[in-house]
Design a protein around this motif. Structure first.
Motif, PDB file in Angstrom:
ATOM      1  N   GLN A 114     -42.960  10.251 -53.430  1.00 62.76           N
ATOM      2  CA  GLN A 114     -41.994  10.561 -52.385  1.00 62.76           C
ATOM      3  C   GLN A 114     -42.543  10.198 -51.009  1.00 62.76           C
ATOM      4  OE1 GLN A 114     -38.993  11.332 -52.952  1.00 62.76           O
ATOM      5  NE2 GLN A 114     -39.033  11.964 -55.093  1.00 62.76           N
ATOM      6  N   LEU A 115     -43.239   9.064 -50.943  1.00 63.69           N
ATOM      7  CA  LEU A 115     -43.801   8.602 -49.674  1.00 63.69           C
ATOM      8  C   LEU A 115     -42.690   8.129 -48.745  1.00 63.69           C
ATOM      9  CD1 LEU A 115     -46.945   6.524 -50.728  1.00 63.69           C
ATOM     10  CD2 LEU A 115     -46.925   8.590 -49.337  1.00 63.69           C
ATOM     11  N   GLU A 116     -42.770   8.542 -47.496  1.00 57.57           N
ATOM     12  CA  GLU A 116     -41.870   8.039 -46.463  1.00 57.57           C
ATOM     13  C   GLU A 116     -42.535   6.959 -45.628  1.00 57.57           C
ATOM     14  OE1 GLU A 116     -40.546  11.354 -44.212  1.00 57.57           O
ATOM     15  OE2 GLU A 116     -39.473  12.294 -45.869  1.00 57.57           O
ATOM     16  N   ALA A 117     -43.847   6.900 -45.654  1.00 59.60           N
ATOM     17  CA  ALA A 117     -44.622   5.889 -44.938  1.00 59.60           C
ATOM     18  C   ALA A 117     -45.950   5.710 -45.659  1.00 59.60           C
ATOM     19  CB  ALA A 117     -44.847   6.292 -43.480  1.00 59.60           C
ATOM     20  N   VAL A 118     -46.542   4.562 -45.471  1.00 59.91           N
ATOM     21  CA  VAL A 118     -47.803   4.235 -46.136  1.00 59.91           C
ATOM     22  C   VAL A 118     -48.941   4.400 -45.139  1.00 59.91           C
ATOM     23  CG1 VAL A 118     -49.113   2.417 -47.303  1.00 59.91           C
ATOM     24  CG2 VAL A 118     -46.661   2.651 -47.707  1.00 59.91           C
ATOM     25  N   PRO A 119     -50.054   5.030 -45.525  1.00 60.13           N
ATOM     26  CA  PRO A 119     -51.179   5.217 -44.598  1.00 60.13           C
ATOM     27  C   PRO A 119     -51.726   3.892 -44.082  1.00 60.13           C
ATOM     28  CG  PRO A 119     -51.434   6.612 -46.536  1.00 60.13           C
ATOM     29  CD  PRO A 119     -50.293   5.691 -46.822  1.00 60.13           C
ATOM     30  N   ASP A 120     -52.240   3.918 -42.855  1.00 59.85           N
ATOM     31  CA  ASP A 120     -52.822   2.727 -42.246  1.00 59.85           C
ATOM     32  C   ASP A 120     -53.971   2.164 -43.071  1.00 59.85           C
ATOM     33  OD1 ASP A 120     -51.105   3.647 -40.350  1.00 59.85           O
ATOM     34  OD2 ASP A 120     -52.636   4.199 -38.885  1.00 59.85           O
ATOM     35  N   GLU A 121     -54.698   3.053 -43.746  1.00 60.82           N
ATOM     36  CA  GLU A 121     -55.897   2.629 -44.483  1.00 60.82           C
ATOM     37  C   GLU A 121     -55.588   1.654 -45.610  1.00 60.82           C
ATOM     38  OE1 GLU A 121     -56.957   6.187 -42.236  1.00 60.82           O
ATOM     39  OE2 GLU A 121     -55.227   5.567 -43.436  1.00 60.82           O
ATOM     40  N   LEU A 122     -54.309   1.451 -45.929  1.00 57.50           N
ATOM     41  CA  LEU A 122     -53.972   0.490 -46.981  1.00 57.50           C
ATOM     42  C   LEU A 122     -54.489  -0.898 -46.641  1.00 57.50           C
ATOM     43  CD1 LEU A 122     -52.338   0.130 -49.657  1.00 57.50           C
ATOM     44  CD2 LEU A 122     -50.426  -0.603 -48.228  1.00 57.50           C
ATOM     45  N   ALA A 123     -54.544  -1.231 -45.354  1.00 51.02           N
ATOM     46  CA  ALA A 123     -55.010  -2.552 -44.934  1.00 51.02           C
ATOM     47  C   ALA A 123     -56.476  -2.786 -45.290  1.00 51.02           C
ATOM     48  CB  ALA A 123     -54.803  -2.736 -43.436  1.00 51.02           C
ATOM     49  N   GLU A 124     -57.254  -1.709 -45.544  1.00 49.20           N
ATOM     50  CA  GLU A 124     -58.654  -1.879 -45.909  1.00 49.20           C
ATOM     51  C   GLU A 124     -58.810  -2.567 -47.268  1.00 49.20           C
ATOM     52  OE1 GLU A 124     -60.618   1.841 -45.763  1.00 49.20           O
ATOM     53  OE2 GLU A 124     -60.078   2.275 -43.669  1.00 49.20           O
ATOM     54  N   LEU A 125     -57.751  -2.602 -48.059  1.00 47.99           N
ATOM     55  CA  LEU A 125     -57.833  -3.221 -49.381  1.00 47.99           C
ATOM     56  C   LEU A 125     -57.852  -4.745 -49.304  1.00 47.99           C
ATOM     57  CD1 LEU A 125     -55.271  -0.932 -51.224  1.00 47.99           C
ATOM     58  CD2 LEU A 125     -57.753  -0.836 -51.392  1.00 47.99           C
ATOM     59  N   LYS A 126     -57.665  -5.311 -48.119  1.00 48.29           N
ATOM     60  CA  LYS A 126     -57.626  -6.775 -48.017  1.00 48.29           C
ATOM     61  C   LYS A 126     -58.986  -7.405 -48.328  1.00 48.29           C
ATOM     62  CE  LYS A 126     -58.462  -6.700 -43.019  1.00 48.29           C
ATOM     63  NZ  LYS A 126     -57.897  -7.041 -41.681  1.00 48.29           N
ATOM     64  N   ASP A 127     -60.052  -6.624 -48.281  1.00 52.00           N
ATOM     65  CA  ASP A 127     -61.389  -7.139 -48.595  1.00 52.00           C
ATOM     66  C   ASP A 127     -61.806  -6.841 -50.025  1.00 52.00           C
ATOM     67  OD1 ASP A 127     -61.775  -8.069 -45.956  1.00 52.00           O
ATOM     68  OD2 ASP A 127     -62.315  -6.054 -45.308  1.00 52.00           O
ATOM     69  N   LEU A 128     -60.885  -6.299 -50.818  1.00 56.56           N
ATOM     70  CA  LEU A 128     -61.214  -5.936 -52.192  1.00 56.56           C
ATOM     71  C   LEU A 128     -61.031  -7.144 -53.103  1.00 56.56           C
ATOM     72  CD1 LEU A 128     -61.978  -3.454 -53.953  1.00 56.56           C
ATOM     73  CD2 LEU A 128     -59.536  -3.206 -54.430  1.00 56.56           C
ATOM     74  N   VAL A 129     -62.066  -7.497 -53.846  1.00 56.76           N
ATOM     75  CA  VAL A 129     -62.015  -8.604 -54.800  1.00 56.76           C
ATOM     76  C   VAL A 129     -62.560  -8.121 -56.137  1.00 56.76           C
ATOM     77  CG1 VAL A 129     -62.208 -10.426 -53.070  1.00 56.76           C
ATOM     78  CG2 VAL A 129     -64.276  -9.462 -54.081  1.00 56.76           C
ATOM     79  N   VAL A 130     -62.365  -8.920 -57.157  1.00 62.05           N
ATOM     80  CA  VAL A 130     -62.809  -8.586 -58.507  1.00 62.05           C
ATOM     81  C   VAL A 130     -63.856  -9.598 -58.938  1.00 62.05           C
ATOM     82  CG1 VAL A 130     -62.103  -8.280 -60.905  1.00 62.05           C
ATOM     83  CG2 VAL A 130     -60.578  -7.570 -59.062  1.00 62.05           C
ATOM     84  N   LEU A 131     -64.936  -9.099 -59.516  1.00 59.07           N
ATOM     85  CA  LEU A 131     -65.959  -9.983 -60.063  1.00 59.07           C
ATOM     86  C   LEU A 131     -65.620 -10.302 -61.514  1.00 59.07           C
ATOM     87  CD1 LEU A 131     -69.341  -8.580 -58.685  1.00 59.07           C
ATOM     88  CD2 LEU A 131     -68.154 -10.667 -58.022  1.00 59.07           C
ATOM     89  N   ALA A 132     -65.367 -11.577 -61.785  1.00 57.54           N
ATOM     90  CA  ALA A 132     -65.070 -12.012 -63.143  1.00 57.54           C
ATOM     91  C   ALA A 132     -66.345 -11.970 -63.976  1.00 57.54           C
ATOM     92  CB  ALA A 132     -64.472 -13.422 -63.112  1.00 57.54           C
ATOM     93  N   PRO A 133     -66.233 -12.058 -65.318  1.00 59.50           N
ATOM     94  CA  PRO A 133     -67.447 -12.071 -66.155  1.00 59.50           C
ATOM     95  C   PRO A 133     -68.438 -13.160 -65.767  1.00 59.50           C
ATOM     96  CG  PRO A 133     -65.510 -11.702 -67.506  1.00 59.50           C
ATOM     97  CD  PRO A 133     -65.009 -11.988 -66.125  1.00 59.50           C
ATOM     98  N   SER A 134     -67.932 -14.243 -65.164  1.00 63.92           N
ATOM     99  CA  SER A 134     -68.828 -15.313 -64.728  1.00 63.92           C
ATOM    100  C   SER A 134     -69.462 -15.024 -63.378  1.00 63.92           C
ATOM    101  CB  SER A 134     -68.054 -16.635 -64.651  1.00 63.92           C
ATOM    102  OG  SER A 134     -66.993 -16.525 -63.719  1.00 63.92           O
TER     103      SER A 134
END
Length: 354
Positions: A85-105
């Motif tokens: 029931q969110l009416e707005a999204v927290p500002d901290e969501l933008a911190e996810l732009k630096d999130l990456v995934v390390l593949a098995p390689s």
């Protein structure tokens, strides 16, 4: 920030809710979200019901913030903010732009999945448009009535669901998402071709539309066009402030936006709260006025023909067309910096029937 190499892969889908929540204790944010549904009768205008709504809204925002911080800390690329029931999204969501995934390689792979479905969002959170590493975005079952042109920044998006909202048109910039494999836009109350009523014969829009049809017929050989509606301001030329903005670098524009945000922060109680780089005021009229000045990420407001930057588009074109091999027509909004940009090969390609 990255997830550990041995982390199991997971594909997010509205039909397959994440089962990992069972591994968390009842005190974690993922368990807390189940307590946040509105109870019967909370839509009442009674003061006590309004107080309860504010409490629930604040708890929902706190829960969303806890989930985001947890994802940033542990490197979890699967963010589930649905059913809060969110009416707005927290500002901290933008911190996810630096999130990456390390593949098995051990190579870095862009794979961020975000679910915001089944909330009460009335405006698309502009913080999402900064997540260029986003590959899946599920934001269906909300109350969103406007999709910002900044959505074109999500160039890595492979799955997008914006169904069951209040969208009337889509921005032309959505066609920049060339990596899309799954797109869900229906149902939405989109404008139908029959609803694109021609402008008044005495208006500036009518004169511009007649000139555009003559240009497309004589210069481009196009006599059959897609249904469209043209809206032109009284001058239909770039303003002085637009020319001044074009002479500034992207860094200068970001600095001006930051200074303006700091000034508005001083009046935070009457205005509302900040969401990303836009403003979510409590007064709808004030909100419309602020949004009309495009107090948001400046990269999205570019002319569709000449790619010049503008504040308020003097010319807007709504055309019903097919995108991404959809079987149904969808209305696209094309923003232009001036009337001269109407008479171009780009507009001819958009309006061409075949």
């Amino acid at each position: 920030m990255a997830s550990p190499p041995g982390a199991s892969s997971y594909h997010f889908s509205p039909r397959h809710k994440r089962q990992a929540a069972a591994d968390y204790s009842p005190a974690t944010p993922r368990r807390m979200r189940r307590r946040l549904f509105f109870e019967d009768g909370m839509d009442s205008t009674a003061p006590e019901d309004q107080d309860r709504r504010r409490v629930v809204s604040r708890e929902a925002a706190d829960t969303a913030l806890a989930i985001i911080r947890e994802a940033v800390e542990v490197g979890d690329p699967h963010i589930d903010l649905s059913d809060l029931q969110l009416e707005a999204v927290p500002d901290e969501l933008a911190e996810l732009k630096d999130l990456v995934v390390l593949a098995p390689s051990h190579s870095m792979v862009t794979d961020l999945q975000l679910v915001l479905s089944s909330n009460t969002l009335c405006h698309f959170p502009l913080a999402v448009c900064e997540l260029v590493n986003l590959t899946t975005l599920i934001i269906s079952y909300n109350r969103i009535s406007h999709l910002p042109p900044e959505i074109g920044n999500l160039v890595n998006l492979r799955e997008l669901s914006i169904a069951h909202n209040n969208l009337r048109v889509l921005p032309l910039e959505i066609t920049k998402l060339v990596r899309l494999e799954t797109l869900s836009v229906f149902p939405n109350p989109f404008l139908e071709p029959a609803a694109l009523i021609p402008p008044s014969p005495t208006s500036a829009s009518a004169a511009a539309e007649s000139a555009l049809r003559r240009y497309l017929s004589t210069e481009c050989g196009l006599n059959e066009l897609r249904p469209f509606r043209l809206s032109v301001s009284s001058t239909a030329i770039p303003r002085l402030v637009d020319f001044a903005a074009r002479s500034m670098s992207r860094t200068d524009l970001a600095g001006v936006k930051h200074d303006l945000t700091q000034c508005l922060e001083l009046t935070r109680p009457p205005l509302g709260r900040f969401v990303g780089h836009a403003i979510e005021p409590t007064d709808y009229r004030l909100q419309s006025a602020l949004r009309s000045q495009h107090l948001a990420v400046p990269s999205g407001h570019l002319c569709a023909t000449c790619s010049q930057w503008f504040l308020i588009p003097p010319v807007e074109l709504i055309v019903c067309t097919k995108i991404f091999k959809l079987n149904r027509l969808v209305p696209l909004k094309v923003r232009l910096c001036g009337r001269n940009c109407l008479y171009s090969q780009r507009i001819a390609e958009i309006l061409a029937l075949n």
